[in-house]
Design a protein around this motif. Structure first.
Motif, short mmCIF file in Angstrom:
data_model
loop_
_atom_site.label_atom_id
_atom_site.label_comp_id
_atom_site.label_asym_id
_atom_site.label_seq_id
_atom_site.Cartn_x
_atom_site.Cartn_y
_atom_site.Cartn_z
N ASP A 189 0.84 -1.20 0.00
CA ASP A 189 0.00 0.00 0.00
C ASP A 189 0.87 1.24 0.00
N HIS B 130 1.05 4.91 1.04
CA HIS B 130 0.42 5.93 1.87
C HIS B 130 0.69 7.32 1.29
N ALA C 210 -4.93 7.17 4.77
CA ALA C 210 -5.16 7.39 3.34
C ALA C 210 -4.06 6.68 2.56
N ARG D 85 -4.28 1.27 -2.74
CA ARG D 85 -4.21 -0.19 -2.75
C ARG D 85 -3.99 -0.65 -4.19
N ASP E 147 -4.67 -3.11 -6.66
CA ASP E 147 -5.55 -4.23 -6.99
C ASP E 147 -5.32 -4.70 -8.43
N ARG F 196 -6.25 1.80 -6.47
CA ARG F 196 -7.50 2.04 -5.76
C ARG F 196 -7.29 3.02 -4.60
N CYS G 255 -7.95 4.75 -1.29
CA CYS G 255 -8.63 4.26 -0.09
C CYS G 255 -8.46 5.24 1.08
N THR H 277 -9.65 5.25 5.27
CA THR H 277 -10.36 4.64 6.40
C THR H 277 -10.33 5.62 7.57
#
Length: 447
Positions: A62, A64, A76, A79, A81, A404, A406, A408
């Motif tokens: 990932d 960041h 943040a 990803r 995929d 992707r 992302c 959270t």
């Protein structure tokens, strides 16, 4: 990650264990010398595999990203995929390289892959169809063989990503089919790659590199120099050096040289032979249809409207187009579709840099030909009519990866979120803008 590594290592074993069969197939299809086949079809693919294995953990991680004040306590990241199921359609001229290099990227990115090799390189196609699937998980990888009808039927299916290398005409058909399913794709389509030769030049060195680049795989390379553009005086100084390079590389009769390839089939032979009617033959010009042999050839006095200046040559025929100087050369290059590669030869770095700065192409190489494709850290791909999208190393992984975005967030701290909820007020707006606005680092004032 471990599954992807297993599949990449399987491809490495295929390249190592079937090296002799690969070289034999290339020789049967294109009369390619083992030197060339081992250098690019095997060596470059192994470089891709090793680069992917060396960097896979870093590529997959990932990524960041920076956050604004309002999201200080959030996570943040990007990803990596896979797209899903990828279709790779490859051409005849580099049947293993142009099939397996994108395959490395697609597998490293976690996709399932169907490859469709060219039916024109029959021995290479047969080897990939019969042997390559034995090394891969059949749930991950498959080979489809056949001609135009097979490709058409294949494209009726909905893929998640398509990579195609080949002609502009077929590229448009692939793009049309992809559009029906809104499928993203990469196209590598070639084009008329210009090669500017300056009057300030080491002519023999330039000639050696141009002849090698134009004769490699009998000129059947999408990145080969398509035509030389220079002044009439430069042409007069360059031609003897080109003749010397051809004689040094391939002897007095290149047809007898084990190091010079052949056209892929009779149709391509006749197409390139017809181009010899353009301009005037200065070097070479000999042909043998029964052997699909076209000698390394240099044409002079070619006109802009003649077929050889209107279509990609894709053979060992080098036209020289004369102009008044560098400005006119740049103007001519920019008046045409943007090529897959552009080349410039000069002992003056400012001239090379000016061609680089004032033209547009998929790739560029100063004072050599083809060599940019041998560096795994450089992207390979076109622009405009020469295609779009990139392969090679990390660029292949990124091509077949959906990045992707992302974010959270925690379920608490609702008081911080309340500034974006109705009822709206000017105070809430100013607070939200303070937390989310991006500010310039070095604002300046024009006087």
């Amino acid at each position: 990650m471990e599954y992807r590594r297993t599949q990449l290592e399987a491809l490495s074993r295929f390249m190592e264990e079937k090296k002799c069969e690969i070289l034999q197939a290339l020789n049967a299809d294109l009369r390619r010398p083992a030197f060339e086949g081992e250098l690019d079809e095997i060596g470059l693919v192994m470089n891709e595999v090793n680069t992917a294995l060396n960097n896979l953990e870093y590529w997959m991680a990932d990524e960041h990203v920076n956050k604004n004040l309002a999201m200080t306590f959030d996570s943040a990241f990007i990803r990596k995929d896979p797209y899903g199921v990828v279709l790779i359609i490859s051409p005849f001229n580099y049947p293993f390289y142009l099939t397996l290099v994108p395959l490395v990227g697609a597998i490293a990115a976690g996709n399932c892959v169907i490859v469709k090799p060219s039916e024109l390189s029959r021995c290479s196609e047969k080897l990939m169809a019969e042997v390559l699937p034995k090394y891969f998980d059949p749930d991950t990888f498959a080979v489809v063989t056949g001609g135009h009808e097979t490709t058409t039927k294949l494209l009726e299916n909905k893929f998640d990503y398509i990579e195609y290398a080949g002609s502009n005409t077929v590229g448009k058909m692939v793009m049309t089919a992809a559009a029906k399913h809104l499928t993203p794709l990469t196209l590598e389509l070639g084009g008329k790659n210009p090669c500017y030769v300056d009057s300030c030049c080491d002519f023999q060195n330039a000639a050696n590199r141009i002849v090698w680049g134009k004769s490699y795989n009998a000129g059947q390379a999408c990145t080969a120099p398509d035509y030389v553009i220079c002044t009439a005086d430069t042409q007069d100084r360059l031609i003897p050096c080109l003749r010397q390079a051809i004689r040094c590389f391939y002897g007095c009769n290149p047809q007898e040289s084990p190091d010079f390839g052949r056209m892929i089939n009779d149709e391509h032979f006749r197409r390139v032979r017809a181009l010899l009617d353009c301009g005037q033959v200065a070097i070479g010009g000999e042909t043998d249809e029964s052997d699909r042999y076209i000698a390394p050839t240099v044409l002079v006095n070619v006109k802009e409207w003649e077929p050889i200046m209107q279509q990609e040559v894709f053979g060992p025929v080098l036209p020289i187009f004369t102009v008044a100087g560098l400005d006119e050369a740049i103007q001519y290059i920019n008046s045409k579709d943007r090529p897959l590669a552009a080349y410039a030869f000069s002992c003056d770095h400012q001239v090379v840099n000016r061609v680089l700065a004032c033209t547009s192409s998929g790739g560029f190489c100063g004072n050599d030909c083809l060599m940019q494709a041998f560096l795994v850290s450089l992207p390979h791909g076109g622009i405009g009519c020469s295609g779009f999208g990139k392969i090679n190393g990390r660029f292949s992984f990124d091509t077949f990866t959906h990045q992707r975005g992302c974010l959270t967030r925690c379920m608490g701290l609702e008081a911080l979120n309340s500034v974006r909820y109705p009822p709206y007020t000017e105070r809430k707006l100013q607070m939200l803008k303070f937390g989310t606005d991006v500010r310039r680092w070095n604002p300046c004032t024009l006087l």
